[in-house]
Design an enzyme around this catalytic site. Structure first.
Site, PDB file in Angstrom:
ATOM      1  N   CYS A  73      -7.595  82.502 115.922  1.00 22.97           N
ATOM      2  CA  CYS A  73      -6.917  81.778 114.842  1.00 22.97           C
ATOM      3  C   CYS A  73      -6.178  82.784 113.954  1.00 22.97           C
ATOM      4  CB  CYS A  73      -7.974  81.017 114.037  1.00 22.97           C
ATOM      5  SG  CYS A  73      -7.378  80.207 112.549  1.00 22.97           S
ATOM      6  N   HIS A  74      -5.165  82.310 113.246  1.00 23.71           N
ATOM      7  CA  HIS A  74      -4.433  83.214 112.348  1.00 23.71           C
ATOM      8  C   HIS A  74      -5.362  83.795 111.271  1.00 23.71           C
ATOM      9  CE1 HIS A  74      -0.168  84.361 111.270  1.00 23.71           C
ATOM     10  NE2 HIS A  74      -0.928  85.027 110.417  1.00 23.71           N
ATOM     11  N   THR A  75      -6.430  83.075 110.950  1.00 24.50           N
ATOM     12  CA  THR A  75      -7.355  83.590 109.933  1.00 24.50           C
ATOM     13  C   THR A  75      -8.073  84.849 110.422  1.00 24.50           C
ATOM     14  OG1 THR A  75      -7.615  81.333 109.135  1.00 24.50           O
ATOM     15  CG2 THR A  75      -9.229  82.933 108.367  1.00 24.50           C
ATOM     16  N   HIS A  88     -14.119  82.698 114.997  1.00 20.76           N
ATOM     17  CA  HIS A  88     -14.822  81.549 114.399  1.00 20.76           C
ATOM     18  C   HIS A  88     -14.444  80.249 115.092  1.00 20.76           C
ATOM     19  CE1 HIS A  88     -10.906  81.834 112.448  1.00 20.76           C
ATOM     20  NE2 HIS A  88     -10.996  80.529 112.227  1.00 20.76           N
ATOM     21  N   GLU A  89     -13.829  80.344 116.294  1.00 28.07           N
ATOM     22  CA  GLU A  89     -13.328  79.137 116.969  1.00 28.07           C
ATOM     23  C   GLU A  89     -13.914  79.111 118.383  1.00 28.07           C
ATOM     24  OE1 GLU A  89      -9.050  77.476 116.146  1.00 28.07           O
ATOM     25  OE2 GLU A  89      -8.947  78.550 118.029  1.00 28.07           O
ATOM     26  N   CYS A 132     -25.687  71.155 105.998  1.00 27.11           N
ATOM     27  CA  CYS A 132     -27.159  71.152 105.867  1.00 27.11           C
ATOM     28  C   CYS A 132     -27.694  69.763 105.580  1.00 27.11           C
ATOM     29  CB  CYS A 132     -27.607  72.133 104.787  1.00 27.11           C
ATOM     30  SG  CYS A 132     -27.340  71.551 103.090  1.00 27.11           S
ATOM     31  N   CYS A 135     -27.800  69.911 100.488  1.00 21.78           N
ATOM     32  CA  CYS A 135     -27.358  70.562  99.249  1.00 21.78           C
ATOM     33  C   CYS A 135     -26.547  69.573  98.400  1.00 21.78           C
ATOM     34  CB  CYS A 135     -26.553  71.831  99.552  1.00 21.78           C
ATOM     35  SG  CYS A 135     -24.894  71.539 100.199  1.00 21.78           S
ATOM     36  N   CYS A 156     -23.307  68.648 100.169  1.00 25.82           N
ATOM     37  CA  CYS A 156     -23.440  67.713 101.298  1.00 25.82           C
ATOM     38  C   CYS A 156     -23.758  66.303 100.807  1.00 25.82           C
ATOM     39  CB  CYS A 156     -24.536  68.187 102.254  1.00 25.82           C
ATOM     40  SG  CYS A 156     -23.987  69.495 103.368  1.00 25.82           S
ATOM     41  N   CYS A 180     -20.290  72.385 102.353  1.00 29.14           N
ATOM     42  CA  CYS A 180     -21.717  72.735 102.270  1.00 29.14           C
ATOM     43  C   CYS A 180     -21.842  74.165 101.737  1.00 29.14           C
ATOM     44  CB  CYS A 180     -22.343  72.644 103.659  1.00 29.14           C
ATOM     45  SG  CYS A 180     -24.068  73.194 103.726  1.00 29.14           S
ATOM     46  N   ARG A 228     -23.380  79.758 101.806  1.00 20.89           N
ATOM     47  CA  ARG A 228     -22.038  80.311 101.605  1.00 20.89           C
ATOM     48  C   ARG A 228     -22.074  81.755 101.083  1.00 20.89           C
ATOM     49  NH1 ARG A 228     -18.186  82.556 101.678  1.00 20.89           N
ATOM     50  NH2 ARG A 228     -16.000  81.978 101.378  1.00 20.89           N
ATOM     51  N   CYS A 269     -11.968  75.146 115.050  1.00 18.16           N
ATOM     52  CA  CYS A 269     -11.136  75.369 113.847  1.00 18.16           C
ATOM     53  C   CYS A 269      -9.831  74.573 113.914  1.00 18.16           C
ATOM     54  CB  CYS A 269     -10.854  76.846 113.587  1.00 18.16           C
ATOM     55  SG  CYS A 269      -9.938  77.062 112.040  1.00 18.16           S
ATOM     56  N   ARG A 293      -1.967  78.939 120.886  1.00 20.12           N
ATOM     57  CA  ARG A 293      -3.337  79.432 120.845  1.00 20.12           C
ATOM     58  C   ARG A 293      -3.616  80.292 122.060  1.00 20.12           C
ATOM     59  NH1 ARG A 293      -4.378  79.228 116.024  1.00 20.12           N
ATOM     60  NH2 ARG A 293      -6.323  78.365 115.228  1.00 20.12           N
TER      61      ARG A 293
HETATM   62  P1  NAD Z   1       0.165  80.550 113.465  1.00 19.91           P
HETATM   63  O1  NAD Z   1       0.522  81.975 113.355  1.00 19.91           O
HETATM   64  O2  NAD Z   1      -0.163  79.971 114.793  1.00 19.91           O
HETATM   65  O3  NAD Z   1       1.335  79.632 112.848  1.00 19.91           O
HETATM   66  C1  NAD Z   1       2.021  79.921 111.655  1.00 19.91           C
HETATM   67  C2  NAD Z   1       3.428  79.332 111.798  1.00 19.91           C
HETATM   68  O4  NAD Z   1       4.095  79.424 110.538  1.00 19.91           O
HETATM   69  C3  NAD Z   1       4.295  80.076 112.820  1.00 19.91           C
HETATM   70  O5  NAD Z   1       4.859  79.161 113.733  1.00 19.91           O
HETATM   71  C4  NAD Z   1       5.352  80.762 111.957  1.00 19.91           C
HETATM   72  O6  NAD Z   1       6.590  80.891 112.639  1.00 19.91           O
HETATM   73  C5  NAD Z   1       5.436  79.796 110.780  1.00 19.91           C
HETATM   74  N1  NAD Z   1       5.961  80.397 109.550  1.00 19.91           N
HETATM   75  C6  NAD Z   1       5.651  81.598 109.010  1.00 19.91           C
HETATM   76  N2  NAD Z   1       6.344  81.799 107.867  1.00 19.91           N
HETATM   77  C7  NAD Z   1       7.098  80.687 107.679  1.00 19.91           C
HETATM   78  C8  NAD Z   1       8.026  80.289 106.676  1.00 19.91           C
HETATM   79  N3  NAD Z   1       8.311  81.079 105.625  1.00 19.91           N
HETATM   80  N4  NAD Z   1       8.614  79.079 106.794  1.00 19.91           N
HETATM   81  C9  NAD Z   1       8.352  78.278 107.852  1.00 19.91           C
HETATM   82  N5  NAD Z   1       7.487  78.612 108.843  1.00 19.91           N
HETATM   83  C10 NAD Z   1       6.878  79.804 108.747  1.00 19.91           C
HETATM   84  O7  NAD Z   1      -1.067  80.331 112.459  1.00 19.91           O
HETATM   85  P2  NAD Z   1      -2.162  79.156 112.486  1.00 19.91           P
HETATM   86  O8  NAD Z   1      -3.320  79.568 113.308  1.00 19.91           O
HETATM   87  O9  NAD Z   1      -1.464  77.873 112.744  1.00 19.91           O
HETATM   88  O10 NAD Z   1      -2.639  79.198 110.944  1.00 19.91           O
HETATM   89  C11 NAD Z   1      -1.760  78.765 109.928  1.00 19.91           C
HETATM   90  C12 NAD Z   1      -2.375  79.038 108.560  1.00 19.91           C
HETATM   91  O11 NAD Z   1      -3.504  78.187 108.364  1.00 19.91           O
HETATM   92  C13 NAD Z   1      -2.893  80.464 108.393  1.00 19.91           C
HETATM   93  O12 NAD Z   1      -2.642  80.867 107.049  1.00 19.91           O
HETATM   94  C14 NAD Z   1      -4.389  80.310 108.620  1.00 19.91           C
HETATM   95  O13 NAD Z   1      -5.124  81.354 108.029  1.00 19.91           O
HETATM   96  C15 NAD Z   1      -4.629  78.979 107.966  1.00 19.91           C
HETATM   97  N6  NAD Z   1      -5.829  78.225 108.352  1.00 19.91           N
HETATM   98  C16 NAD Z   1      -6.477  77.541 107.369  1.00 19.91           C
HETATM   99  C17 NAD Z   1      -7.571  76.745 107.675  1.00 19.91           C
HETATM  100  C18 NAD Z   1      -8.277  75.969 106.602  1.00 19.91           C
HETATM  101  O14 NAD Z   1      -9.383  75.473 106.854  1.00 19.91           O
HETATM  102  N7  NAD Z   1      -7.684  75.795 105.439  1.00 19.91           N
HETATM  103  C19 NAD Z   1      -8.027  76.678 108.992  1.00 19.91           C
HETATM  104  C20 NAD Z   1      -7.333  77.383 109.974  1.00 19.91           C
HETATM  105  C21 NAD Z   1      -6.238  78.158 109.639  1.00 19.91           C
HETATM  106  N1  AHE Z   2     -11.900  84.528 102.464  1.00 21.44           N
HETATM  107  C1  AHE Z   2     -10.628  84.066 101.979  1.00 21.44           C
HETATM  108  C2  AHE Z   2     -10.383  82.614 102.198  1.00 21.44           C
HETATM  109  C3  AHE Z   2     -10.416  82.223 103.649  1.00 21.44           C
HETATM  110  C4  AHE Z   2     -10.408  80.734 103.735  1.00 21.44           C
HETATM  111  O1  AHE Z   2      -9.842  80.029 102.884  1.00 21.44           O
HETATM  112  N2  AHE Z   2     -11.036  80.205 104.766  1.00 21.44           N
HETATM  113  C5  AHE Z   2     -11.023  78.772 105.023  1.00 21.44           C
HETATM  114  C6  AHE Z   2     -11.141  78.591 106.481  1.00 21.44           C
HETATM  115  S1  AHE Z   2      -9.811  79.316 107.362  1.00 21.44           S
HETATM  116  C7  AHE Z   2     -10.248  78.991 108.949  1.00 21.44           C
HETATM  117  O2  AHE Z   2      -9.322  79.483 109.783  1.00 21.44           O
HETATM  118  C8  AHE Z   2     -12.235  78.092 104.396  1.00 21.44           C
HETATM  119  O3  AHE Z   2     -12.995  77.365 105.010  1.00 21.44           O
HETATM  120  N3  AHE Z   2     -12.398  78.297 103.146  1.00 21.44           N
HETATM  121  C9  AHE Z   2     -13.513  77.773 102.412  1.00 21.44           C
HETATM  122  C10 AHE Z   2     -14.568  78.818 102.242  1.00 21.44           C
HETATM  123  O4  AHE Z   2     -15.596  78.522 101.642  1.00 21.44           O
HETATM  124  O5  AHE Z   2     -14.365  79.947 102.720  1.00 21.44           O
HETATM  125  C11 AHE Z   2     -10.421  84.422 100.519  1.00 21.44           C
HETATM  126  O6  AHE Z   2      -9.288  84.225 100.045  1.00 21.44           O
HETATM  127  O7  AHE Z   2     -11.381  84.924  99.897  1.00 21.44           O
HETATM  128 ZN    ZN Z   3      -9.392  79.266 111.884  1.00 23.59          ZN
END
Ligand code: NAD
Ligand code: AHE
Ligand code: ZN
Length: 370
Positions: free
Chosen positions: A40-42, A62-63, A92, A95, A98, A106, A110, A170, A365
């Site tokens: 994942c991008h994360t 994490h995936e 859980c 908590c 939850c 949850c 954490r 994820c 992916r």
């Molecule tokens: P990815 O690299 O597969 O996709 C990102 C996309 O964004 C790419 O296609 C890229 O070309 C595009 N992009 C980048 N900059 C841009 C811009 N300025 N304008 C338009 N498009 C742009 O990444 P991913 O795995 O899809 O993850 C995307 C984001 O989501 C990451 O920041 C990741 O950390 C986050 N994420 C968050 C959660 C969550 O639970 N909140 C879960 C998973 C991933």
């Molecule tokens: N550690 C980072 C934040 C990372 C983050 O926001 N993680 C998401 C999942 S990304 C999955 O690809 C998330 O679940 N956040 C809630 C949590 O409790 O972490 C930071 O900025 O400190």
């Molecule tokens: Zn992820």
């Protein structure tokens, strides 16, 4: 036991494939064999050094999906042989969080999870010299075997293929869940998705499932267009080809602004564009992307005064032990698609190639199969 893992030794360095020691499960813990894991991008965000919680050395990932090998004392809901998906957001069911239907976050483990440790404050991983290696997001799926708390494992049906359902750990759940659980998109809505990667495509798939009428995809990389169309995108916008400001262009395209917008880029400037292209009076913008340490969002408060709503989502608002098995069923029943989004598979030895493909914008992916 010994196992093979890709270890993140320091920020910005390629992962190092090595044998590591893994201690067995303690009370309330479960040892699993990881069969497959997505990248994942994360993972790249943390490896790059941009994550304020990033710690090294650690085993990222994490995936995943795998099989239970051994359970620790007191574990009742899982047994050896069960198929499972690790959960970075555990459930859980006890908590304060939850018990509140307004959140999936949850918090029972954490604090230690953020420190790269198991709930008892120790790590199960170490080098062959005995130096500790940290866990990551409570999962560490870039190891062929890993230990997790029982509450951080979703039991799933045994006929589902590991190399596809790992993505439900994820990306799939985050994207679809952002639409269904967080935004609660209604039939006939207009939506804009910023970033058409592994998460954004699943937002698009979720929007189609929810019955959205217009699904605009925004990405700087035009190669992302065909796959997004396949999953339901109705209009593609490349910001670099728009003359003038992007926001008025998108507001015009969506006849006054979108009912729902989603950021799946992690870029705070894009997050602002997403908020401001939501419809005056009722448009909601959901932040999914994770931004680097120090980055902050901003907008004119007037944007919110005039009815736009800014919210965020983690793991698509899903409660993992409850929702993940259902999403696996959706996949097995053909309600959602996963296979076309997994553009590359590789062995653990080639995991760094998965990161290279992501940097080059060539993959959706990459999945490591053990
Ligand atoms: P990815 O690299 O597969 O996709 C990102 C996309 O964004 C790419 O296609 C890229 O070309 C595009 N992009 C980048 N900059 C841009 C811009 N300025 N304008 C338009 N498009 C742009 O990444 P991913 O795995 O899809 O993850 C995307 C984001 O989501 C990451 O920041 C990741 O950390 C986050 N994420 C968050 C959660 C969550 O639970 N909140 C879960 C998973 C991933
Ligand atoms: N550690 C980072 C934040 C990372 C983050 O926001 N993680 C998401 C999942 S990304 C999955 O690809 C998330 O679940 N956040 C809630 C949590 O409790 O972490 C930071 O900025 O400190
Ligand atoms: Zn992820």
């Amino acid at each position: 036991m010994r196992t093979r893992a890709a270890v993140a030794t320091a920020a910005g360095k390629p992962l190092e494939i090595m044998e590591v020691n893994l201690d067995g499960p303690r009370a309330g813990e479960v040892l699993i064999e990881v069969k497959a894991t997505g990248i994942c991008h994360t993972d790249e965000f943390t490896l790059s050094g941009a994550d304020p919680e990033g710690l090294f050395p650690a085993i990222l990932g994490h995936e995943g999906a795998g099989v239970v090998m051994e359970v620790g004392e007191g574990v009742t809901s899982l047994k050896p042989g069960d198929h499972v998906i690790p959960l970075y957001t555990p459930e859980c069911r006890e908590c304060e969080y939850c018990l509140n239907p307004k959140t999936n976050l949850c918090q029972s483990i954490r604090t230690t999870q953020g420190q790269g440790l198991m709930p008892d404050g120790t790590s199960r991983f170490s080098t062959l010299d005995g130096d500790p290696i940290l866990h990551y997001m409570g999962c560490s799926t870039f190891s062929n075997h890993t230990v997790l708390p029982e509450i951080a494992l979703a039991k799933v049906r045994p006929d589902a293929p590991f190399d596809k359902i790992c993505y439900i750990g994820c990306g799939v759940t985050t994207g679809i869940g952002a639409v269904i659980n967080t935004a609660k998109v209604e039939i006939g809505s207009r939506a804009i998705v910023f970033g058409l990667g592994g998460i954004g495509l699943n937002v698009i798939q979720g929007l189609r499932l929810a019955g959205a009428d217009q699904i605009v995809g925004v990405d700087l990389n035009p190669d992302k267009k065909p796959m997004a169309e396949r999953f339901g995108m109705t209009d593609f916008v490349n910001p670099s080809e728009v003359e003038g400001d992007l926001v008025p262009y998108l507001v015009n395209l969506t006849k006054g602004g979108a009912d729902y917008t989603f950021d799946a880029t992690g870029n705070v400037k894009v997050m602002r564009q997403a908020l401001e292209s939501a419809h005056k009076g009722w448009g909601e913008s959901v932040i999914i992307g994770v931004a680097p340490a120090g980055a902050e969002i901003s907008t004119r408060p007037f944007q919110l005064v005039t009815g736009r709503v800014w919210r965020g989502t983690a793991f698509g608002g899903a409660r993992g032990r409850t929702d993940v098995p259902r999403i696996v069923d959706w996949y097995m029943d053909g309600k959602i698609e996963i296979d076309p989004m997994i553009t590359h598979t590789m062995g653990l030895d080639d995991i760094n190639k998965g990161f290279d493909l992501m940097h080059a914008g060539e993959s959706i992916r990459s999945v490591v199969v053990y």
